[in-house]
Design a protein around this motif. Structure first.
Motif, PDB file in Angstrom:
ATOM      1  N   THR A 104      52.214   5.973  57.756  1.00  0.00           N
ATOM      2  CA  THR A 104      52.667   6.153  56.370  1.00  0.00           C
ATOM      3  C   THR A 104      51.799   5.454  55.331  1.00  0.00           C
ATOM      4  OG1 THR A 104      54.044   4.157  56.383  1.00  0.00           O
ATOM      5  CG2 THR A 104      55.071   6.193  57.176  1.00  0.00           C
ATOM      6  N   GLY A 105      51.032   4.461  55.758  1.00  0.00           N
ATOM      7  CA  GLY A 105      50.274   3.646  54.811  1.00  0.00           C
ATOM      8  C   GLY A 105      51.146   2.648  54.059  1.00  0.00           C
ATOM      9  N   ALA A 106      52.386   2.463  54.515  1.00  0.00           N
ATOM     10  CA  ALA A 106      53.316   1.560  53.816  1.00  0.00           C
ATOM     11  C   ALA A 106      52.781   0.130  53.744  1.00  0.00           C
ATOM     12  CB  ALA A 106      54.667   1.559  54.531  1.00  0.00           C
ATOM     13  N   GLN A 107      53.165  -0.559  52.672  1.00  0.00           N
ATOM     14  CA  GLN A 107      52.875  -1.978  52.522  1.00  0.00           C
ATOM     15  C   GLN A 107      53.893  -2.763  53.348  1.00  0.00           C
ATOM     16  OE1 GLN A 107      50.784  -3.650  49.562  1.00  0.00           O
ATOM     17  NE2 GLN A 107      49.674  -1.945  50.503  1.00  0.00           N
ATOM     18  N   VAL A 108      53.417  -3.606  54.243  1.00  0.00           N
ATOM     19  CA  VAL A 108      54.314  -4.394  55.091  1.00  0.00           C
ATOM     20  C   VAL A 108      54.501  -5.778  54.454  1.00  0.00           C
ATOM     21  CG1 VAL A 108      54.696  -5.341  57.409  1.00  0.00           C
ATOM     22  CG2 VAL A 108      53.456  -3.169  57.126  1.00  0.00           C
ATOM     23  N   MET A 109      55.766  -6.148  54.239  1.00  0.00           N
ATOM     24  CA  MET A 109      56.057  -7.426  53.573  1.00  0.00           C
ATOM     25  C   MET A 109      56.874  -8.326  54.481  1.00  0.00           C
ATOM     26  SD  MET A 109      56.889  -5.972  49.793  1.00  0.00           S
ATOM     27  CE  MET A 109      55.837  -4.663  49.085  1.00  0.00           C
ATOM     28  N   VAL A 110      56.451  -9.580  54.586  1.00  0.00           N
ATOM     29  CA  VAL A 110      57.066 -10.522  55.531  1.00  0.00           C
ATOM     30  C   VAL A 110      57.342 -11.852  54.815  1.00  0.00           C
ATOM     31  CG1 VAL A 110      56.701 -11.800  57.697  1.00  0.00           C
ATOM     32  CG2 VAL A 110      55.875  -9.443  57.498  1.00  0.00           C
ATOM     33  N   LYS A 147      47.481  -4.518  68.996  1.00  0.00           N
ATOM     34  CA  LYS A 147      47.249  -4.220  67.568  1.00  0.00           C
ATOM     35  C   LYS A 147      47.660  -5.424  66.722  1.00  0.00           C
ATOM     36  CE  LYS A 147      49.812  -0.370  67.415  1.00  0.00           C
ATOM     37  NZ  LYS A 147      49.905   0.209  68.761  1.00  0.00           N
ATOM     38  N   PRO A 148      46.799  -5.852  65.809  1.00  0.00           N
ATOM     39  CA  PRO A 148      47.216  -6.952  64.939  1.00  0.00           C
ATOM     40  C   PRO A 148      48.391  -6.534  64.057  1.00  0.00           C
ATOM     41  CG  PRO A 148      45.038  -6.118  64.313  1.00  0.00           C
ATOM     42  CD  PRO A 148      45.470  -5.349  65.519  1.00  0.00           C
ATOM     43  N   HIS A 149      49.282  -7.486  63.782  1.00  0.00           N
ATOM     44  CA  HIS A 149      50.456  -7.160  62.962  1.00  0.00           C
ATOM     45  C   HIS A 149      50.038  -7.065  61.497  1.00  0.00           C
ATOM     46  CE1 HIS A 149      54.933  -7.015  62.958  1.00  0.00           C
ATOM     47  NE2 HIS A 149      54.663  -6.995  61.677  1.00  0.00           N
ATOM     48  N   PRO A 150      50.297  -5.917  60.868  1.00  0.00           N
ATOM     49  CA  PRO A 150      49.909  -5.802  59.457  1.00  0.00           C
ATOM     50  C   PRO A 150      50.828  -6.631  58.559  1.00  0.00           C
ATOM     51  CG  PRO A 150      51.131  -3.846  60.140  1.00  0.00           C
ATOM     52  CD  PRO A 150      50.993  -4.719  61.358  1.00  0.00           C
ATOM     53  N   ILE A 151      50.254  -7.351  57.611  1.00  0.00           N
ATOM     54  CA  ILE A 151      51.040  -8.057  56.586  1.00  0.00           C
ATOM     55  C   ILE A 151      50.284  -7.893  55.270  1.00  0.00           C
ATOM     56  CG2 ILE A 151      51.994 -10.266  55.773  1.00  0.00           C
ATOM     57  CD1 ILE A 151      52.176 -11.156  58.703  1.00  0.00           C
ATOM     58  N   ARG A 158      56.802   3.878  51.407  1.00  0.00           N
ATOM     59  CA  ARG A 158      55.759   3.092  50.730  1.00  0.00           C
ATOM     60  C   ARG A 158      55.813   1.613  51.093  1.00  0.00           C
ATOM     61  NH1 ARG A 158      54.115   7.242  50.031  1.00  0.00           N
ATOM     62  NH2 ARG A 158      54.114   8.631  48.230  1.00  0.00           N
ATOM     63  N   ILE A 159      57.025   1.158  51.447  1.00  0.00           N
ATOM     64  CA  ILE A 159      57.220  -0.276  51.698  1.00  0.00           C
ATOM     65  C   ILE A 159      58.014  -0.451  52.990  1.00  0.00           C
ATOM     66  CG2 ILE A 159      58.346  -2.389  50.847  1.00  0.00           C
ATOM     67  CD1 ILE A 159      57.863  -1.320  47.972  1.00  0.00           C
ATOM     68  N   LEU A 160      57.540  -1.363  53.849  1.00  0.00           N
ATOM     69  CA  LEU A 160      58.251  -1.679  55.086  1.00  0.00           C
ATOM     70  C   LEU A 160      58.670  -3.150  55.057  1.00  0.00           C
ATOM     71  CD1 LEU A 160      59.240  -1.098  57.970  1.00  0.00           C
ATOM     72  CD2 LEU A 160      56.898  -1.492  58.777  1.00  0.00           C
ATOM     73  N   LEU A 161      59.980  -3.373  55.152  1.00  0.00           N
ATOM     74  CA  LEU A 161      60.531  -4.730  55.132  1.00  0.00           C
ATOM     75  C   LEU A 161      61.154  -5.035  56.490  1.00  0.00           C
ATOM     76  CD1 LEU A 161      62.365  -4.458  51.679  1.00  0.00           C
ATOM     77  CD2 LEU A 161      60.040  -5.311  52.116  1.00  0.00           C
ATOM     78  N   ALA A 162      61.584  -6.282  56.673  1.00  0.00           N
ATOM     79  CA  ALA A 162      62.220  -6.647  57.941  1.00  0.00           C
ATOM     80  C   ALA A 162      63.274  -7.709  57.704  1.00  0.00           C
ATOM     81  CB  ALA A 162      61.174  -7.175  58.918  1.00  0.00           C
ATOM     82  N   THR A 163      64.233  -7.788  58.632  1.00  0.00           N
ATOM     83  CA  THR A 163      65.234  -8.850  58.570  1.00  0.00           C
ATOM     84  C   THR A 163      64.748 -10.110  59.297  1.00  0.00           C
ATOM     85  OG1 THR A 163      66.339  -7.808  60.450  1.00  0.00           O
ATOM     86  CG2 THR A 163      67.254  -7.376  58.246  1.00  0.00           C
TER      87      THR A 163
END
Ligand SMILES: [Zn+2]
Length: 297
Positions: free
Chosen positions: A139-145, A161-165, A117-122
């Motif tokens: 997945t339709g995950a929410q991407v958080m930056v 592809k534009p980066h989803p945020i 549901r949620i995609l995070l990054a370091t």
């Protein structure tokens, strides 16, 4: 703390007596620093972090780390699944070409990739975030930056592809799902919005502090701004409670050695509070040595 650090830095050997090794661009591979008996150079750290192209794209055996935290990355590029009853959180999509490999690791562990549901990054570099758009597509995950990494993330657009945020994070904000809460700590230096994530994991009736560290490796030139970011970052991270140190490259927390020590009934090798800040120690020594080298030029 500070005194100990400076003493450690004084033992650093800069451009030692040995013949300098020249990197591809003709730049010498220096400085070299010795931390806890191991010697590192900028090139050796990079080689350790990335491994071969095959290491970057071959799945490391997926495994449970602790509580609801699982490893789903490759041999050198880490990806972590935090499984909850309300869907899952993924930290780091890595390269786009690794997304299907991560998907397989998730399902080998018995979870559904589509439940992410949620995609995070370091931090916003391609080896950690290039796969974001594809993970979102699948997945339709929410991407958080982290706010300070938004501009860098927007530059990562495989195939145009534009980066989803979907959500912009601020230092200290929480991300919660299905009873798990992650805290986003902005720990800049490697990138402006580099993020160290923390959470609590429960296992065997105990609660453990898990730290998903970002990279603390300095760029080739350390500007005064980056220097002051690192000063704050290295001071701050050591204040975080830590029982289980993890990183965005497997070598940063000795994944392979620890994995080989995983045995039923034995203590969990990933619980390793004594080595929580070794990676920070290495990178801090390197930054200080780089600054000395820059001053001497
Ligand atoms: Zn990076």
């Amino acid at each position: 703390m500070t005194t100990r650090l400076f003493r450690a830095v004084l033992t650093v050997v800069i451009g030692s007596g040995a013949q300098p090794v020249f990197a591809q661009g003709g730049a010498p591979d220096q400085p070299s620093v010795t931390v806890r008996g191991q010697t590192y150079t900028p090139r050796s750290i990079l080689a350790r972090n990335m491994g071969t192209p095959e290491d970057q794209t071959t799945a490391f055996p997926p495994h449970k780390i602790i509580g609801n935290v699982y490893y789903v990355g490759t041999r050198t590029l880490t990806a972590f699944l935090i499984a909850t009853p309300q869907g899952h959180i993924l930290i780091n999509s890595t390269y786009e070409r690794n997304v299907r490999t991560i998907e397989k690791s998730v399902s080998d562990l018995g979870f559904k990739f589509s439940d992410i549901r949620i995609l995070l990054a370091t931090h916003a570099h391609g080896d950690h975030q290039e796969g974001d758009a594809l993970v979102k597509e699948l997945t339709g995950a929410q991407v958080m930056v982290m706010r300070e990494d938004v501009a860098a993330a927007q530059e990562i657009k495989p195939g145009g592809k534009p980066h989803p945020i979907d959500r912009v994070l601020h230092d200290g904000e929480e991300v919660a799902l299905g009873g798990t809460t992650l805290v986003a700590h902005r720990t800049p230096g490697h990138t402006r919005g580099a993020t160290t994530w923390t959470m609590k994991a429960a296992e065997g009736g105990k609660t453990y502090n898990v730290v998903f560290a970002t990279s603390y490796r300095a760029p080739t030139t350390v500007t005064p701004e980056i220097e002051s970011e690192f000063n704050r970052t290295f001071r701050f991270i050591r204040t975080l409670p830590c029982d289980v140190p993890l990183g965005d490259h497997a070598a940063q927390y000795n994944l392979k050695d620890k994995y080989l020590r995983l045995k039923p009934g034995a203590p969990n090798p990933f619980v390793d509070p004594a080595h929580c800040w070794v990676e920070a120690e290495i990178q801090e020594a390197m930054v200080r040595a780089q600054l000395q080298l820059q001053q001497n030029k």
